[in-house]
Structures are given as C-alpha cells and as structure tokens.
Design an enzyme around this catalytic site. Structure first.
Site, PDB file in Angstrom:
ATOM      1  N   ARG A  20     -12.018  -4.769  -6.864  1.00 34.47           N
ATOM      2  CA  ARG A  20     -11.877  -5.436  -5.554  1.00 34.47           C
ATOM      3  C   ARG A  20     -13.252  -5.670  -4.950  1.00 34.47           C
ATOM      4  O   ARG A  20     -14.111  -4.787  -4.969  1.00 34.47           O
ATOM      5  CB  ARG A  20     -11.116  -4.545  -4.566  1.00 34.47           C
ATOM      6  CG  ARG A  20      -9.676  -4.302  -4.857  1.00 34.47           C
ATOM      7  CD  ARG A  20      -8.954  -3.771  -3.621  1.00 34.47           C
ATOM      8  NE  ARG A  20      -9.669  -2.673  -2.963  1.00 34.47           N
ATOM      9  CZ  ARG A  20      -9.267  -2.099  -1.838  1.00 34.47           C
ATOM     10  NH1 ARG A  20      -8.175  -2.537  -1.223  1.00 34.47           N
ATOM     11  NH2 ARG A  20      -9.937  -1.101  -1.307  1.00 34.47           N
TER      12      ARG A  20
ATOM     13  N   TYR B  95     -11.099   1.488  10.423  1.00 28.32           N
ATOM     14  CA  TYR B  95     -12.300   1.875   9.656  1.00 28.32           C
ATOM     15  C   TYR B  95     -12.637   0.879   8.554  1.00 28.32           C
ATOM     16  O   TYR B  95     -13.615   1.041   7.861  1.00 28.32           O
ATOM     17  CB  TYR B  95     -12.160   3.291   9.084  1.00 28.32           C
ATOM     18  CG  TYR B  95     -10.895   3.552   8.288  1.00 28.32           C
ATOM     19  CD1 TYR B  95     -10.760   3.077   6.988  1.00 28.32           C
ATOM     20  CD2 TYR B  95      -9.846   4.280   8.836  1.00 28.32           C
ATOM     21  CE1 TYR B  95      -9.608   3.315   6.256  1.00 28.32           C
ATOM     22  CE2 TYR B  95      -8.688   4.522   8.109  1.00 28.32           C
ATOM     23  CZ  TYR B  95      -8.567   4.038   6.830  1.00 28.32           C
ATOM     24  OH  TYR B  95      -7.416   4.264   6.113  1.00 28.32           O
ATOM     25  N   LYS B  96     -11.784  -0.135   8.362  1.00 30.17           N
ATOM     26  CA  LYS B  96     -12.067  -1.153   7.341  1.00 30.17           C
ATOM     27  C   LYS B  96     -12.885  -2.268   7.996  1.00 30.17           C
ATOM     28  O   LYS B  96     -14.018  -2.047   8.379  1.00 30.17           O
ATOM     29  CB  LYS B  96     -10.766  -1.623   6.704  1.00 30.17           C
ATOM     30  CG  LYS B  96     -10.121  -0.504   5.864  1.00 30.17           C
ATOM     31  CD  LYS B  96      -8.743  -0.838   5.332  1.00 30.17           C
ATOM     32  CE  LYS B  96      -8.206   0.351   4.523  1.00 30.17           C
ATOM     33  NZ  LYS B  96      -6.749   0.324   4.364  1.00 30.17           N
TER      34      LYS B  96
ATOM     35  N   PHE C 290       0.886  -1.161   0.000  1.00 23.08           N
ATOM     36  CA  PHE C 290       0.000   0.000   0.000  1.00 23.08           C
ATOM     37  C   PHE C 290       0.929   1.217   0.000  1.00 23.08           C
ATOM     38  O   PHE C 290       1.853   1.294   0.816  1.00 23.08           O
ATOM     39  CB  PHE C 290      -0.895  -0.016   1.242  1.00 23.08           C
ATOM     40  CG  PHE C 290      -1.963   1.042   1.198  1.00 23.08           C
ATOM     41  CD1 PHE C 290      -3.166   0.802   0.560  1.00 23.08           C
ATOM     42  CD2 PHE C 290      -1.751   2.279   1.781  1.00 23.08           C
ATOM     43  CE1 PHE C 290      -4.143   1.781   0.502  1.00 23.08           C
ATOM     44  CE2 PHE C 290      -2.725   3.262   1.729  1.00 23.08           C
ATOM     45  CZ  PHE C 290      -3.931   3.014   1.083  1.00 23.08           C
TER      46      PHE C 290
ATOM     47  N   ASP D 179       1.920  -4.447   8.767  1.00 19.76           N
ATOM     48  CA  ASP D 179       0.765  -3.584   8.530  1.00 19.76           C
ATOM     49  C   ASP D 179      -0.466  -4.493   8.420  1.00 19.76           C
ATOM     50  O   ASP D 179      -0.565  -5.321   7.504  1.00 19.76           O
ATOM     51  CB  ASP D 179       0.979  -2.786   7.235  1.00 19.76           C
ATOM     52  CG  ASP D 179      -0.150  -1.794   6.976  1.00 19.76           C
ATOM     53  OD1 ASP D 179      -1.289  -2.068   7.385  1.00 19.76           O
ATOM     54  OD2 ASP D 179       0.108  -0.751   6.340  1.00 19.76           O
TER      55      ASP D 179
END
Ligand code: PLP
Length: 415
Positions: free
Chosen positions: A374, A225-226, A128, A200
């Site tokens: 995705r 928040y995911k 990322f 991560d």
C-alpha cells in the site's frame, strides 16, 4: 493519463501545486519519502507546540484547573465540530472520543436500538477487520441477531439489504484496495428499506471531501491518526445526525455522557446531543496534539486537496506501470479516478519483501497480508517529485532483485 511525464514535467507539477506551502508545516525526516500517511500521519509543528503547551503549562503548572481554564473538558465537542467541518457535518453532530473500534460498538448498538424489531447487521467481507469483530461483539449481546456479509452471503451489499436489516456498517474507502463507495446512493438504498447506515471514514477524513449531511447519513466513525495527522493513538470521532439525537442511546453509559456529570447522581441520565456518545475521561495530551493538527486543516481547501490527491495517485500508477511492468506487479486500486481514495495498492507474490527493501531505501509504505503493497498519498506533504523518486527506487529494487536479501523476509509484528 496517456503520455508518461518525464522528470521536468514532474518538477513543473510541483511548481504549480497550490498546496505546496503546507509541506513546511510538517516535520519530515531528511531523506525519507513517506507514503504511509494512510496508516500514521506525520507530525506537525503545530501539534508539537500544542503538546508542549499542554504538558509544561497546563499539566505542569495549572494542573486540575486546566479542565476549566484550558478547555480540556469541552474538547470532545469542540474538536468534534472541527472534524465535522471536514466531513460535511454541521455543528453539534460530531464528537472526538475513544477509538474507532469503540465508536463502532456505540454506533452499532445505537442503530440497533432505533430498529428494535430488526436483528440483522449487514457489512462487507472485505471490511477492515475491527468493524467485523465489533459487530460480532455487539451480536454476542443480542441473541438471535445475525451478520450478513458482502462477498460471503451475496456479491454486493445492495443485494443484502431488505426490511429485516437494522443497520449497514460499511467502509467508505476500502483499506486495502483504496476503492471508494458511493455514499449517497448506498445510504438512499438503505433508507428505502428503513435501514440505518454507519459509514467508517478512517480512510476518508483528511483524504477527500465528503458530505455526511448532504448524503443523509445516520452515523459515521473514523480515526484521526491517519490522514488527519493527530498522532499515534489520537482519539477517534463519531457522528450522529441531529434527527436521531432525541431517541438515540448507547450502552457505554459512563459519566462523561451523563447530563450532569458533576452532580454525581446514582443513576444514569443521558446528556444532550453528542454528549451521550461520550463514556469516560479522554486522553487530553493526545487531544491537544490533534488540536494542533486540526489548526492546519482550517486552511485547507478540500477540493484542491482532492485534485492533488488524484494527481499524485494518477502519476504513481502511470510511472509504476511504465517502469516496473516486467516485474509482475498488479494494480489493486481502481484505475477510474472517481472510484479511488487517496492510496494506491499493488499486489505481488513477494510484496512483503519488496516493501521491506523499499523501507530500507527510505521509501515508507506498508504491507497488508497476503500480498498487498500500500502506498498512501497525503497531498499536504507529499510532492510529485516524491512520487517520481519512489518509483525510481522501486524499479531499482525490482531490476536488481535487491529484495531477495534474506533480511527482508523477517516478519515484524506490525506490518
Ligand atoms: C484504521 C482503521 C480502523 C482502526 O480502528 P482503531 O480502533 O483506531 O484501531 C478502523 N476501521 C478502519 C476502516 C480503519 O482503516
């Protein structure tokens, strides 16, 4: 999976789903199939209740007193321990604070300070991007430091590890392909060379079980928040193994990390344990929404979560490949369950337009440049029937060519 299930088989999967009841705890808009919980998790009734209480009573009525009376001041560590439970971290090693990007900065500096005679950071070209950007930022303050990347300087991370490396910064689940790395094996390999590891966990926390303590991990970061459903911009987390607490330091030495913040001393003295990873005042309303979201996680069996996640992604892959095979979609995620996180990606030259057409039909996934669609599968609120219906709609969009409508080619800022 060999035989492709029909709709009644899919209904039977939902009927037998042990996590089925959790769906009612969330606020899902009517008619929407939400396959983007790997980017922004859905709201829950519990999160809204906490927000309401925090806004109207604690802020509205109790004001400044709430720092003490409502536990505001302690939330980074109390919520940290609750996140820790979901990632295999014993109490006292996880704090909720700041953003993942900022926590990467702190963890990288902390790790490099523990290896003062080394100057190399190893990471992955397919990371990322913020991880790499933050590594560049850290190195800009450390003359002579270098960044070695998997996919650029060698084919694998393992080949890049030697005794000059201070720290490996690596994503546990790749944000694009959903591929999972072997945490215990890579951590062990790094340690054999005296190298520290930062994992991560943005696409791991709330998506699958991990055992940070068991894998002997040094540091970890991740967002809430995911898959954890903490809400847009909810604060991130940072983990540091207890064995490092005595020596560790990080450069964002703000007053919240001070040993005695309300003594208002003239110079910095780092607080104990995870306190020293804090910097300044935290977003309390966001923390309170996260607290509500974490209440739900107290009841979740992570092994059952993983089992359903794999059931959903297996089904999605099987149905897409059976029904959409003629349309040039290519699976980007691992077929092997053991290597798969909780998302499935397909590439297609017109991935952006197809995804916009899906969103217009009420199936929300997302697009990652240049050509990835995705689909995130969040076992607490996605059903097997959702999987079935989303593939039916995808098939329809591909066979009718509905995605060719010019409006689907217009690019928005956030994809
Ligand atoms: C989402 C994500 C981030 C986000 O970082 P922020 O600072 O919260 O914007 C970082 N790393 C990975 C791997 C991610 O998936």
């Amino acid at each position: 999976m060999t035989a492709i299930p029909d709709f009644s088989a899919v209904e039977a999967m939902d009927a037998a789903d042990a996590l089925r009841a959790f769906r009612d705890r969330f606020i899902l808009p009517d008619g929407l199939i939400y396959l983007d919980g790997n980017s922004l998790g859905v709201a829950s009734k519990a999160a809204f209740a906490e927000l309401q209480q925090a806004a109207t009573q604690e802020w509205g009525q109790d004001l400044i007193r709430s720092w003490n009376t409502a536990g505001w001041f302690d939330m980074p560590l109390t919520l940290g321990d609750r996140v820790g439970r979901l990632i295999g971290a014993a109490a006292g090693q996880t704090a909720v604070c700041d953003t993942t990007s900022i926590n990467i900065y702190k963890a990288l500096h902390a790790a490099m300070a523990l290896r003062p005679d080394r100057s190399v950071i190893v990471s992955e070209g397919g990371s990322f991007p913020t991880d790499l950007y933050m590594a560049e930022g850290v190195l800009s303050t450390r003359p002579g430091g270098t960044l070695r990347l998997e996919g650029v300087d060698a084919d694998t991370i393992e080949e890049l590890i030697d005794d000059s490396v201070a720290v490996v910064l690596v994503n546990h689940v790749n944000y694009k392909s959903g591929e999972l790395r072997d945490m215990a094996a890579l951590t062990k390999k790094a340690h054999e060379h005296g190298v520290l590891v930062i994992w991560d966990l943005c696409h791991t926390a709330g998506a699958l079980p991990v055992d940070l303590d068991g894998a002997d991990v040094d540091f970890a970061v991740g967002c809430t928040y995911k898959y954890l459903n903490g809400g847009p911009g909810a604060p991130a987390f940072i983990y540091a193994a207890t064995r490092h607490h005595g020596d560790v330091s990080q450069p964002l030495s703000g007053w919240w990390g001070h040993a005695r913040p309300f003594a208002f001393e003239k110079s910095y003295a780092a607080g104990k344990g995870m306190l020293r990873f804090l910097c300044g005042t935290q977003p309390i309303l966001s923390m309170r929404a996260l607290k509500g979201a974490l209440d739900i996680w107290e009841e979740v069996d992570m092994a059952a979560l993983r089992e359903k996640s794999l059931g959903l992604t297996d089904l999605f892959i099987a149905l897409v490949e059976a029904k959409c095979a003629a349309h040039g979609l290519e699976l980007e995620s691992p077929r092997d369950r053991a290597k798969r996180g909780s998302q499935v990606s397909f590439s297609h030259p017109h991935a952006y337009e197809i995804m916009q057409a899906l969103i217009a039909r009420g199936v929300i996934g997302d697009f990652r440049a240049p050509s990835t669609m995705r689909f995130g599968f969040t076992p607490l609120y996605v059903s097997y029937e959702d999987v079935w219906k989303s593939v039916e709609i995808l098939e329809d969009i591909l066979t009718t060519g509905a995605w060719k409508d010019a409006r689907f080619a217009v690019r928005a800022a956030v994809t």
